[in-house]
Motif scaffolding. Structure first.
Motif, PDB file in Angstrom:
ATOM      1  N   ASP A  55       2.881  -1.498   4.098  1.00 14.39           N
ATOM      2  CA  ASP A  55       3.161  -0.263   3.977  1.00 14.39           C
ATOM      3  C   ASP A  55       4.413   0.156   3.345  1.00 14.39           C
ATOM      4  O   ASP A  55       5.481   0.274   3.994  1.00 14.39           O
ATOM      5  N   MET A  72      -0.891   4.584   8.810  1.00 13.79           N
ATOM      6  CA  MET A  72       0.062   5.054   7.580  1.00 13.79           C
ATOM      7  C   MET A  72       0.709   6.429   8.032  1.00 13.79           C
ATOM      8  O   MET A  72       1.587   6.800   7.370  1.00 13.79           O
ATOM      9  N   MET A  84      -9.574   8.016   2.744  1.00 10.76           N
ATOM     10  CA  MET A  84      -8.842   6.945   1.791  1.00 10.76           C
ATOM     11  C   MET A  84      -7.474   6.889   2.450  1.00 10.76           C
ATOM     12  O   MET A  84      -6.489   6.341   1.633  1.00 10.76           O
ATOM     13  N   ILE A 117       0.697  -1.152  -0.090  1.00 12.95           N
ATOM     14  CA  ILE A 117       0.063   0.197   0.189  1.00 12.95           C
ATOM     15  C   ILE A 117       0.966   1.285  -0.112  1.00 12.95           C
ATOM     16  O   ILE A 117       1.719   1.290   0.800  1.00 12.95           O
ATOM     17  N   ALA A 118       0.549   2.211  -0.966  1.00 14.47           N
ATOM     18  CA  ALA A 118       1.192   3.458  -0.978  1.00 14.47           C
ATOM     19  C   ALA A 118       0.154   4.747  -0.694  1.00 14.47           C
ATOM     20  O   ALA A 118      -0.214   4.774   0.405  1.00 14.47           O
ATOM     21  N   GLY A 119      -0.086   5.355  -1.607  1.00 17.87           N
ATOM     22  CA  GLY A 119      -1.081   6.069  -1.479  1.00 17.87           C
ATOM     23  C   GLY A 119      -2.531   5.717  -0.876  1.00 17.87           C
ATOM     24  O   GLY A 119      -3.126   6.300  -0.231  1.00 17.87           O
ATOM     25  N   GLY A 120      -3.079   4.415  -1.258  1.00 11.07           N
ATOM     26  CA  GLY A 120      -4.115   4.085  -0.930  1.00 11.07           C
ATOM     27  C   GLY A 120      -5.458   4.357  -1.494  1.00 11.07           C
ATOM     28  O   GLY A 120      -6.533   3.873  -1.034  1.00 11.07           O
ATOM     29  N   LYS A 176      -0.578  19.241   3.526  1.00 12.04           N
ATOM     30  CA  LYS A 176      -1.225  18.901   2.038  1.00 12.04           C
ATOM     31  C   LYS A 176      -2.664  18.527   2.527  1.00 12.04           C
ATOM     32  O   LYS A 176      -2.909  17.867   3.368  1.00 12.04           O
ATOM     33  N   ARG A 177      -3.530  18.973   1.568  1.00 10.57           N
ATOM     34  CA  ARG A 177      -4.929  18.381   1.631  1.00 10.57           C
ATOM     35  C   ARG A 177      -5.103  17.150   0.934  1.00 10.57           C
ATOM     36  O   ARG A 177      -4.463  16.832   0.026  1.00 10.57           O
ATOM     37  N   ILE A 178      -5.737  16.184   1.726  1.00  7.42           N
ATOM     38  CA  ILE A 178      -5.811  14.839   1.505  1.00  7.42           C
ATOM     39  C   ILE A 178      -7.534  14.430   1.982  1.00  7.42           C
ATOM     40  O   ILE A 178      -8.067  15.207   2.515  1.00  7.42           O
ATOM     41  N   ASN A 179      -7.664  13.234   1.173  1.00  5.80           N
ATOM     42  CA  ASN A 179      -9.097  12.785   1.673  1.00  5.80           C
ATOM     43  C   ASN A 179      -8.765  11.839   3.027  1.00  5.80           C
ATOM     44  O   ASN A 179      -8.227  10.687   2.682  1.00  5.80           O
ATOM     45  N   ASN A 199       5.324   3.318   2.034  1.00  7.79           N
ATOM     46  CA  ASN A 199       5.695   4.788   2.106  1.00  7.79           C
ATOM     47  C   ASN A 199       6.928   5.271   2.676  1.00  7.79           C
ATOM     48  O   ASN A 199       7.241   6.355   2.292  1.00  7.79           O
ATOM     49  N   ILE A 239      -7.924   1.069  -0.905  1.00  3.05           N
ATOM     50  CA  ILE A 239      -8.641   1.115   0.529  1.00  3.05           C
ATOM     51  C   ILE A 239     -10.096   1.333  -0.151  1.00  3.05           C
ATOM     52  O   ILE A 239     -11.144   0.858   0.432  1.00  3.05           O
ATOM     53  N   ASP A 240     -10.393   1.879  -1.112  1.00  2.00           N
ATOM     54  CA  ASP A 240     -11.580   2.176  -1.775  1.00  2.00           C
ATOM     55  C   ASP A 240     -12.181   0.834  -1.992  1.00  2.00           C
ATOM     56  O   ASP A 240     -13.287   0.193  -1.692  1.00  2.00           O
ATOM     57  N   LEU A 272      -6.743  13.859  -4.271  1.00  4.18           N
ATOM     58  CA  LEU A 272      -6.339  12.666  -4.476  1.00  4.18           C
ATOM     59  C   LEU A 272      -5.134  12.440  -4.961  1.00  4.18           C
ATOM     60  O   LEU A 272      -3.960  11.598  -4.983  1.00  4.18           O
ATOM     61  N   ARG A 273      -4.731  13.601  -5.999  1.00  9.29           N
ATOM     62  CA  ARG A 273      -3.190  13.726  -6.641  1.00  9.29           C
ATOM     63  C   ARG A 273      -2.209  13.923  -5.521  1.00  9.29           C
ATOM     64  O   ARG A 273      -1.007  13.561  -5.789  1.00  9.29           O
ATOM     65  N   ASN A 274      -2.690  14.467  -4.379  1.00 13.39           N
ATOM     66  CA  ASN A 274      -1.641  14.666  -3.219  1.00 13.39           C
ATOM     67  C   ASN A 274      -1.483  13.107  -2.421  1.00 13.39           C
ATOM     68  O   ASN A 274      -0.333  13.182  -1.836  1.00 13.39           O
ATOM     69  N   MET A 275      -2.383  12.421  -2.946  1.00 14.08           N
ATOM     70  CA  MET A 275      -2.068  11.097  -2.129  1.00 14.08           C
ATOM     71  C   MET A 275      -1.471  10.061  -2.928  1.00 14.08           C
ATOM     72  O   MET A 275      -0.514   9.215  -2.648  1.00 14.08           O
ATOM     73  N   ASP A 286     -17.044   8.002   2.007  1.00 10.99           N
ATOM     74  CA  ASP A 286     -16.264   7.224   2.208  1.00 10.99           C
ATOM     75  C   ASP A 286     -15.508   6.394   1.384  1.00 10.99           C
ATOM     76  O   ASP A 286     -14.690   5.482   1.467  1.00 10.99           O
ATOM     77  N   HIS A 287     -15.444   7.109   0.014  1.00 10.89           N
ATOM     78  CA  HIS A 287     -14.646   6.742  -1.220  1.00 10.89           C
ATOM     79  C   HIS A 287     -13.767   7.557  -1.932  1.00 10.89           C
ATOM     80  O   HIS A 287     -13.474   7.462  -2.970  1.00 10.89           O
TER      81      HIS A 287
END
Lengths: 756, 331, 200
Positions: free
Chosen positions: B50, C90, C85, B28-31, C79-82, B52, B35-36, B103-106, C65-66
């Protein structure tokens, strides 16, 4: 006077709570010893549950119980106990009633565990054997099974035909006869449905429920579980969006209360986003609109017929076609609304139910007629403008629609429009301008309020209404503050609490009028008390004044004729030896007065789109919506209401569709990645105009309500603009790019004017 | 979501060792995708490794003058990297047209290659799906298939790969560097993803114990003549119906080299060498681009809801090539 | 489907029946809104659920939740993240900022103030995510024009449709920040101090 708040753009009084994360929603009360329930949903649409094996789930340490139809504690037996305030004719859905499956996604088990994650995991281990039966979920295939629904309370069935519509249509010089198809849509408020049930030490229940009406949910819980009203305290101070989805109690309320009572401990049940696609929707609807007109544009015949889906167990009907008889002057009108039963959950009112669909079809057809007549669409509407409601021969209580057209057209620059399709361009793209009309209804319902004024001059007013984002907290605070002339900081409005005086569910755009009237009335009662005391004060400047000669402002009471002489409210309280004044009021509409009139808000919507005809992509560049909505209590929150409706109109026109896989009878795009609602990049310039409209009939405050008029007609205005841009008429929503570019290829031969 | 064990790897060797010990373990990296899928019970790993903290988060020049994207560099850091923006703007554009800023940040570059299809049926465990449960059947072929593939499909699966970034990487002919129990490998991008065939459950040619270490961009970045065109159902935050990465080498109006990759139409980013070669030595004009489009889409097959993609893809190819040739400005 | 046939739909055929008891949780350290906290977490607990359920920081919302709505947006290491997820485990060692950490000593952040002034929300459920996302956007510095801001904020769905007001609020906060930076720049040449003074 500084305490004249009505009509002022006051910022939301609940704003600080919302921007700091302090506003708590139903699923956010973390109480000690809380258990978590996760719902298992049916995988099939019709049949029965042959077997549910919960042993693997129950084998996990920390799983408290798996409730199913086999072990659910008994609840009320009769259908009546499950009828809520806005139930439709039929037999309401009862979770875990038996092994029968009525729709895909039906709740079939509730796993309750010590933690949310454990309950979620355990829910995935519940094994279900189904005995499927053939299902029917395609409205199109049930056309021959259409029937006239039983009347639904609060929704008048279409009026009988007037004149001789079929003959008049056949004889008309110019005719439009088209079918419009609209899909199922889901409300998808951002907050999923959730209920937290707190098991109090004495066995009573405190329930935080996501609902648009705490009295409705409260009564439902009491009736279904056989509890006395005092045993249940139901609250809903913040609601993360409703749009109609929270009018009727949702199954998580039943499940959470059932589990809490069964386990004698606090339980929360929150639905997943996927399960938000199992709680009812705006029904897929097929419509035929036939318009006959003379060559000068005069409407000679109007026929509007709708067929909508409902479930197998309830007859959900909504006012789709009525508006067509009210909006235009026409002697020969036929309106019809029919239903067909499918193996789906019962549809649910969704923002401007019925009118959203009906006005899309009617106003698209009017646009088609305008082109056929070679007439400006605005001129066609003015030509057939109804100065009275021809469907019931009543005058309108007020109708500033003409002014909406005038101001909207001026703001939009409508006169610069070239009439031919494909005649306006910007760079390589086609530009189109379209318009449509909107209409909704104004209803006032009985509502109660209570108020307490303290010796310090602080006022608290309460009513069991809701604020689903509409601004109820704010406008009620404004009405109360202005009524008693108090600084707004000294006034608190409370809502969403079953112990407060009863109010209707928040819906139908009737909250401002209904609850606003009750708030005004209860404050007037306090006024009268204060006046009595004030007049008796030594050397009172008000001694000889009549009640109506006394004004309340800036924390003082004074003569309207001479505001320099006054007494402060605090002085009055002190003189009267009053620690507080408490009043309650029940406001009842003047039905007799109102019944003589047809009462509606109206709108004129103008839209500009830019279309890439090769790819079919559409930009909605501008929407101007001019609203005749009676008195505007707060232009800031009012504008937001209309803007939200317009964004919904964009979604409806271009994006939203819940797609059923007919083989499975299941909505497949049940998430926010594939059920597209508008995102920030979809929305550009929105301009809202409130046309001045005075109405002394609707209610003493002159309010018409704004929650729904913003969406009505917007989809048609956008569709009409797309036709003007491209020459492509898409009659099935949403207008996705594939329908546009394919149509554009076929439409190119249309006469082309020089590029603008 | 299943219960699982969690291990944190800090170097590649231990990550690979962990993975080879447990067949049902996953990195798992960004997830953002795993996770979805785990929440939907589609992915059910027994262990997450993990990665990361494994030092694969740098962008650096390669010896041949290309650029190496560490597998754990985020999509956002890649798109906004100075070198990428300057030398590989096609890649920046593609990345920024996907997902959301959050999402691109993750999401990581390696993870982007490994994201799974968005097929409604794959995601819904109540329905049969050969990719999720081999042998159960494909529900999409006769079902709702608006998002599905029109090229390279099989009677087992018509899913599409959802990535935007990968479409650009295919056009740029990136190389995927991987390492595993059996040592290091370099996989040409076109060989990394698979067509569904009879094994739709296998998306890529990566072995179970292998880990992506970097994505290497060749020196040629097509910075002067490129376009990424994404057509979707709303203006942002939606997967592509069709996307096109076009890159040209030009001499005046004459085309010396062409790269064209399509997203949203197949189980992998779609290339057609045959079509690309059509343009060699030809002038940049609508007719020539139209011929390319027809060749790329030759043999495409629609399944009902998605049949429009065949025509749309042709239009998008022509448009993207025009943008790349600067015959018209991207809008 | 044929009537009478039995259909078995198994949601999860790979039940780890050997793990009938919960494996022990792991200790992690997170600095949340400036406060360092040592926490016991299970590996499958998302950062979002940790915040909402374990720490009662319910300002961060769960909308889908997705990763499809943005209501759960928080800032991790700036940084902004969800957060839905992201597994909490981690993020061991990270700094997390949620909506609850934005106002300082009761004074609203200029962006919060701007959201109120521009009526940039209705129901309020997406609002914390919108605000955290906008903070992230301002820090990133990539979006400046109206179209760029709209695009960059498209990962945050507002079903009430407050988008034009959200845009206006962000533009106001950006203008405010430019003013603060300009004034501070005249007084001091330390950009880091400015950053801290504007962005808690």
């Amino acid at each position: 006077m500084t305490t004249n708040y009505i009509g002022q753009p006051i910022s939301r009084v609940d704003g600080r709570a919302k921007v700091t994360g302090q506003a708590k929603y139903a699923g956010e009360y973390n109480v000690p010893n809380l258990a978590y329930g996760v719902v298992v949903s049916s995988a099939i649409a019709k049949g029965r549950i042959a077997e549910i094996d919960a042993s693997a789930a129950l084998g996990l340490k920390g799983v408290l119980q798996v409730f199913t139809h086999k072990n659910a504690p008994p609840t009320a037996k009769s259908d009546q106990s499950y009828w809520d305030e806005v139930a439709v004719p039929g037999s309401p859905f009862r979770p875990f009633k038996d092994d029968k499956l009525l729709f895909s996604g039906q709740p079939i088990a509730l796993v309750v565990a010590e933690s949310f994650e454990l309950a979620r995991y355990a829910a995935s281990l519940v094994q279900v054997e189904y005995e499927p039966e053939a299902h029917a979920t395609d409205l199109n295939q049930q056309r021959d099974k259409a029937y006239k629904p039983k009347p639904r309370e609060g929704v008048a069935p279409p009026p009988p035909p007037r004149g001789n519509p079929d003959k008049a249509f056949a004889n008309s010089a110019v005719q439009i006869d088209a079918e419009y198809s609209v899909p199922a849509e889901h409300h998808n408020p951002m907050e999923p449905f959730a209920t937290t049930v707190i098991w109090e030490a004495d066995g009573r229940l405190t329930v935080y429920d996501k609902t648009q009406g705490t009295p409705n949910s409260h009564q439902y819980v009491c009736n279904v579980f056989g509890l006395s009203p005092d045993d249940v305290h139901l609250l809903s101070p913040y609601v993360g969006g409703g749009f109609g989805s929270g009018l009727r109690p949702k199954y998580q309320l039943f499940l959470a209360v059932m589990a809490a009572r069964g386990l004698k401990r606090s339980v929360r049940v929150t639905l997943t986003r996927q399960q938000m696609f199992t709680i009812g929707h705006r029904p897929r609807t097929l419509q035929r609109v036939a318009l006959g007109a003379a060559k000068d544009g005069k409407l000679e015949a109007l026929i509007h017929e709708a067929l909508a889906e409902t479930s197998q167990f309830e007859e959900y009907s909504e006012p789709v076609v009525q508006w067509s008889g009210e909006l235009y002057k026409c002697e020969n009108v036929k309106l019809d609304h029919a239903l067909a039963n499918l193996d789906i959950n019962t549809p649910v009112d969704m923002r401007a139910p019925g009118a959203t669909w009906g006005l899309y079809a009617l106003e698209s057809a009017m646009d088609e007629l305008a082109y056929k007549l070679n007439m400006d669409p605005l001129e066609l509407r003015l030509k057939n403008y109804a100065e009275k409601d021809f469907s019931n021969n009543k005058p309108f209580s007020s109708k500033e629609l003409k002014e909406c057209f005038r101001q909207g057209a001026e703001r939009f620059g409508w006169s610069k429009r070239t009439p031919e399709p494909r005649s306006m361009r910007d760079g390589g793209k086609l530009v189109g301008w379209g318009l449509a009309t909107g209409i909704w209804e104004t209803t006032q319902l009985p509502a109660g309020a209570k108020a307490v004024l303290t010796a310090e001059g602080k006022l608290t007013v309460g009513s069991a209404t809701a604020d689903i984002g509409t601004g109820t907290y704010t406008i009620m605070t404004q009405i109360a503050a202005e009524s008693l002339g108090l600084p707004i900081e000294d006034v608190t409005f409370t809502l969403g609490d079953s112990t407060l005086p009863r109010a209707p569910v928040e819906g139908g755009s009737f909250t401002a009028a209904s609850v606003g009237s009750a708030v005004k009335q209860v404050c007037d009662k306090i006024r009268e008390k204060l006046v009595t005391v004030a007049k008796a004060m030594p050397k009172s400047p008000l001694a000889n004044a009549k009640s109506e000669e006394i004004a309340f402002a800036d924390g003082r009471m004074m003569l309207t004729s001479g505001p320099s002489r006054y007494v402060s409210i605090k002085e009055v309280m002190r003189h009267g030896g009053l620690s507080s004044i408490a009043e309650t009021a029940d406001s009842t509409p003047d039905f007799e007065k109102q019944s003589k009139y047809s009462i509606h808000p109206h709108s004129a919507i103008f839209a500009e789109v830019k279309v890439d005809e090769d790819l079919g992509t559409i930009d909605v560049l501008r929407v101007v919506s001019a609203i005749a909505g009676g008195r505007i209590l707060n232009p800031k929150t009012a504008r937001s209401q209309i803007m939200g409706g317009i964004v919904w109109g964009i979604g409806m026109a271009l994006e939203e569709e819940s797609v059923i896989d007919q083989k499975f009878g299941r909505f497949m795009n049940h998430n926010l990645a594939e059920y597209h609602v508008p995102v920030n990049a979809d929305v550009q310039n929105i301009d809202v105009i409130f046309v001045e409209e005075h109405d002394s009939i609707v209610n003493p405050l002159g309010i018409k309500g704004l929650g729904e008029i913003g969406i009505v007609g917007t989809g048609a205005a956008i569709g009409n603009a797309i036709f003007h841009a491209t020459g492509v008429r898409v009659r099935d929503l949403p207008i996705t790019l594939d329908k546009v570019f394919a149509g554009a290829a076929a439409a190119r031969p249309v006469k082309l004017a020089p590029a603008a | 979501m299943n219960n699982f064990s969690y291990t944190r790897a800090t170097d590649i060797t231990s990550a690979v060792n962990e993975a080879s010990r447990e067949a049902t373990a996953k990195f798992i990296a960004g997830g953002t995708n795993l996770i979805d899928l785990m929440k939907e019970n589609v992915a059910r790993p027994t262990r997450l490794i993990d990665i990361n903290r494994v030092p694969l988060n740098r962008i650096e020049e390669t010896k041949d003058g290309g650029l190496r994207l560490g597998a754990l560099v985020t999509n956002a850091d890649t798109a906004y990297n100075d070198q990428v923006e300057k030398r590989y703007p096609l890649l920046s554009r593609a990345i920024l047209s996907g997902a959301s800023a959050q999402l691109r940040n993750m999401a990581t570059d390696g993870g982007n290659l490994l994201q799974r299809t968005r097929c409604y049926y794959f995601y819904d465990v109540a329905t049969p799906c050969n990719k999720r449960e081999p042998g159960t059947g494909c529900s999409a072929i006769e079902g709702f298939n608006r998002m599905h593939a029109v090229l390279g499909t099989s009677d087992q699966c018509i899913a599409v790969h959802p990535s935007d970034m990968c479409v650009a990487l295919a056009a740029l002919e990136a190389v995927v560097r991987v390492t595993g129990k059996n040592g290091d490998r370099a996989i040409p991008f076109s060989d990394f993803h698979r067509l569904p065939g009879d094994t739709p459950q296998i998306d890529t040619n990566l072995e179970a114990d292998e880990i992506i270490t970097s994505i290497d961009l060749p020196p040629k970045g097509f910075a002067d003549h490129h376009a990424y065109l994404k057509v979707r159902d709303r203006h942002s935050y939606a997967f592509a119906l069709v996307s096109v990465a076009a890159a040209l080498e030009m001499d005046g109006n004459k085309i010396k080299g062409t790269r064209l990759a399509l997203g949203g139409v197949a189980h992998k980013p779609w290339r057609s060498k045959e079509a690309e070669e059509l343009l060699n030595g030809k002038a940049a004009n609508s007719d020539n681009f139209q011929a390319v489009a027809e060749t790329v889409m030759h043999g495409a097959k629609g399944f009902g809801h998605n049949t429009f993609k065949i025509d749309l893809a042709k239009r998008a190819i022509v448009r993207a090539l025009k943008h790349a040739a600067q015959m018209e400005a991207p809008r | 489907m044929a009537a009478g046939a039995i259909m078995r739909v198994e949601q999860n055929t790979q039940a780890n029946t050997q793990t009938v008891s919960l494996p022990s949780s792991t200790k992690i350290t997170l600095t949340i809104n400036g406060v360092r906290r040592e926490l016991q977490v299970e590996p499958w607990t998302t950062l979002l659920d940790l915040l909402r359920l374990n720490l009662d920081l319910t300002g961060t919302k769960k909308g889908c939740d997705h990763g499809q709505c943005g209501a759960c947006t928080v800032l991790v290491d700036g940084k902004r993240i969800n957060s839905c997820m992201t597994l909490a485990i981690m993020k061991d060692g990270s700094e997390v900022m949620t909506i609850e950490g934005l106002a300082q000593n009761g004074a609203l952040h200029p962006l919060q103030q701007a959201f109120i002034e521009h009526d940039a929300f209705q129901c309020g459920y997406c609002t914390p995510g919108q605000i955290c996302s906008a903070i992230g956007l301002m820090r990133e510095g990539h979006a400046t024009t109206a179209d760029e801001i709209r695009e960059s904020m498209s990962g945050n769905i507002c079903r009430c449709g407050a988008y034009p007001n959200i845009l206006a609020a962000i533009q106001q906060a950006m203008a405010h920040r430019r003013n603060v930076d300009r004034v501070a720049g005249e007084r001091s040449v330390n950009p880091i101090a400015n950053e801290r003074s504007v962005n808690p």
